[in-house]
Motif scaffolding. Sequence first.
Motif, PDB file in Angstrom:
ATOM      1  N   UNK A  21      46.068  50.755  57.082  1.00  0.00           N
ATOM      2  CA  UNK A  21      45.154  49.802  57.403  1.00  0.00           C
ATOM      3  C   UNK A  21      43.938  50.307  56.426  1.00  0.00           C
ATOM      4  N   UNK A  22      43.018  48.856  56.573  1.00  0.00           N
ATOM      5  CA  UNK A  22      41.493  48.812  55.889  1.00  0.00           C
ATOM      6  C   UNK A  22      40.842  47.890  57.125  1.00  0.00           C
ATOM      7  N   UNK A  23      39.667  48.356  58.059  1.00  0.00           N
ATOM      8  CA  UNK A  23      39.294  47.270  58.570  1.00  0.00           C
ATOM      9  C   UNK A  23      38.261  46.854  57.982  1.00  0.00           C
ATOM     10  N   UNK A  37      42.599  50.232  47.067  1.00  0.00           N
ATOM     11  CA  UNK A  37      42.688  51.562  47.400  1.00  0.00           C
ATOM     12  C   UNK A  37      42.842  52.670  45.714  1.00  0.00           C
ATOM     13  N   UNK A  38      42.319  53.195  46.700  1.00  0.00           N
ATOM     14  CA  UNK A  38      41.838  55.282  45.578  1.00  0.00           C
ATOM     15  C   UNK A  38      42.678  56.079  46.650  1.00  0.00           C
ATOM     16  N   UNK A  48      43.018  55.250  41.217  1.00  0.00           N
ATOM     17  CA  UNK A  48      42.561  53.904  41.832  1.00  0.00           C
ATOM     18  C   UNK A  48      44.709  54.193  42.308  1.00  0.00           C
ATOM     19  N   UNK A  49      44.928  53.723  43.438  1.00  0.00           N
ATOM     20  CA  UNK A  49      46.275  52.915  43.340  1.00  0.00           C
ATOM     21  C   UNK A  49      46.874  51.543  43.320  1.00  0.00           C
ATOM     22  N   UNK A  95      41.381  56.280  50.426  1.00  0.00           N
ATOM     23  CA  UNK A  95      40.218  55.479  49.901  1.00  0.00           C
ATOM     24  C   UNK A  95      40.368  54.190  50.413  1.00  0.00           C
ATOM     25  N   UNK A  96      39.948  53.001  51.369  1.00  0.00           N
ATOM     26  CA  UNK A  96      39.784  52.132  50.953  1.00  0.00           C
ATOM     27  C   UNK A  96      38.803  52.031  50.269  1.00  0.00           C
ATOM     28  N   UNK A  97      38.293  50.531  49.378  1.00  0.00           N
ATOM     29  CA  UNK A  97      36.903  49.929  48.686  1.00  0.00           C
ATOM     30  C   UNK A  97      36.637  48.927  48.715  1.00  0.00           C
ATOM     31  N   UNK A  98      35.376  48.356  48.701  1.00  0.00           N
ATOM     32  CA  UNK A  98      35.453  46.367  48.352  1.00  0.00           C
ATOM     33  C   UNK A  98      34.126  46.991  47.393  1.00  0.00           C
TER      34      UNK A  98
END
Length: 126
Positions: A21-23, A37-38, A48-49, A95-98
């Motif tokens: 999860x990523x808040x 997601x990476x 990259x995922x 890692x989540x990214x945005x």
Amino acid sequence: QVQLVESGGGSAQAGGSLRLFCAVSRIDRSSKLCMGWFRQAPGKEREKVAFIDSAGITDYADSVKGRFTVSQDSAQSTLSLQMNSLRPEDTATYYCAADDYRCSLWPRVRGIPRYWGQGTQVTVSS
């Protein structure tokens, strides 16, 4: 400004499942984000995922297609990654990214995405 906090990492056996999860918090809640997601394994480059845009269009790395599913809530306040049929080679820090730049630009523009979480460890044993 976007802040990201991952959770849900851990250990699993090969063939098992985990969910990440990523808040996502940001001042401008109306902004449309590409989120993704990476992962990075020891001694390897970050890769990259999966990506998902504000319209819900997804893009996956070949190595996870059919096994991982990326999703988000309608407000883009939570990003998830369901990981099934896990393999030892999935072991990495995730890692989540945005960014509000569209997903198609991410592989082509240096410094994009700009916002990253702190990472969460996933370990898969054989």
